[in-house]
Design a protein around this motif. Sequence first.
Motif, PDB file in Angstrom:
ATOM      1  N   LYS A 146       0.842  -1.203   0.000  1.00  0.00           N
ATOM      2  CA  LYS A 146       0.000   0.000   0.000  1.00  0.00           C
ATOM      3  C   LYS A 146       0.881   1.260   0.000  1.00  0.00           C
ATOM      4  O   LYS A 146       0.905   2.035   0.969  1.00  0.00           O
ATOM      5  CB  LYS A 146      -0.917   0.005   1.232  1.00  0.00           C
ATOM      6  CG  LYS A 146      -1.928  -1.121   1.272  1.00  0.00           C
ATOM      7  CD  LYS A 146      -2.981  -0.950   0.181  1.00  0.00           C
ATOM      8  CE  LYS A 146      -4.037  -2.044   0.268  1.00  0.00           C
ATOM      9  NZ  LYS A 146      -5.073  -1.882  -0.783  1.00  0.00           N
TER      10      LYS A 146
ATOM     11  N   TYR B 140      -0.202   4.855   1.113  1.00  0.00           N
ATOM     12  CA  TYR B 140      -0.415   5.194   2.523  1.00  0.00           C
ATOM     13  C   TYR B 140       0.886   5.227   3.331  1.00  0.00           C
ATOM     14  O   TYR B 140       0.850   5.238   4.555  1.00  0.00           O
ATOM     15  CB  TYR B 140      -1.369   4.177   3.166  1.00  0.00           C
ATOM     16  CG  TYR B 140      -2.715   4.083   2.498  1.00  0.00           C
ATOM     17  CD1 TYR B 140      -3.519   5.209   2.341  1.00  0.00           C
ATOM     18  CD2 TYR B 140      -3.184   2.858   2.016  1.00  0.00           C
ATOM     19  CE1 TYR B 140      -4.755   5.121   1.718  1.00  0.00           C
ATOM     20  CE2 TYR B 140      -4.420   2.766   1.390  1.00  0.00           C
ATOM     21  CZ  TYR B 140      -5.198   3.903   1.241  1.00  0.00           C
ATOM     22  OH  TYR B 140      -6.420   3.816   0.620  1.00  0.00           O
TER      23      TYR B 140
ATOM     24  N   TYR C  66       1.633   7.578   6.354  1.00  0.00           N
ATOM     25  CA  TYR C  66       1.134   7.213   7.680  1.00  0.00           C
ATOM     26  C   TYR C  66       1.801   5.944   8.200  1.00  0.00           C
ATOM     27  O   TYR C  66       2.181   5.866   9.370  1.00  0.00           O
ATOM     28  CB  TYR C  66      -0.383   7.020   7.615  1.00  0.00           C
ATOM     29  CG  TYR C  66      -1.096   8.158   6.928  1.00  0.00           C
ATOM     30  CD1 TYR C  66      -1.243   9.393   7.557  1.00  0.00           C
ATOM     31  CD2 TYR C  66      -1.601   8.011   5.630  1.00  0.00           C
ATOM     32  CE1 TYR C  66      -1.886  10.447   6.922  1.00  0.00           C
ATOM     33  CE2 TYR C  66      -2.242   9.058   4.991  1.00  0.00           C
ATOM     34  CZ  TYR C  66      -2.381  10.274   5.635  1.00  0.00           C
ATOM     35  OH  TYR C  66      -2.998  11.315   4.997  1.00  0.00           O
TER      36      TYR C  66
ATOM     37  N   HIS D  48       3.116  10.922  -3.902  1.00  0.00           N
ATOM     38  CA  HIS D  48       3.172  10.113  -2.688  1.00  0.00           C
ATOM     39  C   HIS D  48       4.319   9.105  -2.713  1.00  0.00           C
ATOM     40  O   HIS D  48       4.698   8.574  -1.666  1.00  0.00           O
ATOM     41  CB  HIS D  48       1.839   9.390  -2.449  1.00  0.00           C
ATOM     42  CG  HIS D  48       1.526   8.320  -3.461  1.00  0.00           C
ATOM     43  ND1 HIS D  48       0.660   8.503  -4.505  1.00  0.00           N
ATOM     44  CD2 HIS D  48       1.973   7.043  -3.575  1.00  0.00           C
ATOM     45  CE1 HIS D  48       0.577   7.396  -5.227  1.00  0.00           C
ATOM     46  NE2 HIS D  48       1.368   6.495  -4.678  1.00  0.00           N
TER      47      HIS D  48
END
Length: 245
Positions: free
Chosen positions: A82, A85, A88, A216
């Motif tokens: 992932k 993400y 985080y 990201h």
Amino acid sequence: MSLFKSSNPVLGDKVLDKDYIMVSEGNMTVSGAINKTLIFLAILMASAFGGYSLMLSGQFPLGAMYAGIFIAIGLAFFAYFKPQYVMYIGGAYCVVEGAVVGGLSAFYSFLFPGIILQAVVLTGAVLAGMLFLYQARIIKVTQKFRSVLIMATAGIAIFYFIALILGMFGVTIPLLHSNGPLGIGFSLVVTVIAALNLLLDFDFIEKGASKGLPKHMEWYGAFGLIITLVWLYLEILRLLSKLRD
């Protein structure tokens, strides 16, 4: 493109098209990845200071140390699947792994005063040296180089995982803890492999930026670099302890 596919019809390929993501999110840059690495590093160091203090005060039980290691491994695997993400997941990893690294550092510091500063300085020196070798193209990251290094790293990871499980039952592997020539040689080889992994991290960040990956992915590149730096620091710490023992 497989990273952006979804079985949800609302989140189809037209919505999650790469060009769309670039417009709304921006592109990955080398400077952005560096900045995010510094953020992760700050979180890691703050958590490490907490773990260090807890260990010195006797409030860091061995069970919590093992739990932290397994949680950190789980977070690293989760981040691989992932990457969107990782901002985080990486932050959580730095908190957990930082506490473990701080606890281990306190243990080594108690046995070998001054060893922590030596390990930190050497880790920084190796980082600078590998960055120079990469930028000067003295060592080129070819496909063959990458494949061999990944295989070697995977072998070490499996060996360490087995050693970790055995350690929970009081079984130690002499090669891992021996301060004789064989044990020192093993630690030296593993340290070199950890240092070479930095080249893979640099290569990913550079190529990701040149290919215009989504913004990201800066977090993803930074996360990979942090994992390698933690590994390198711990290997240097182990090697120094064997040399000083």
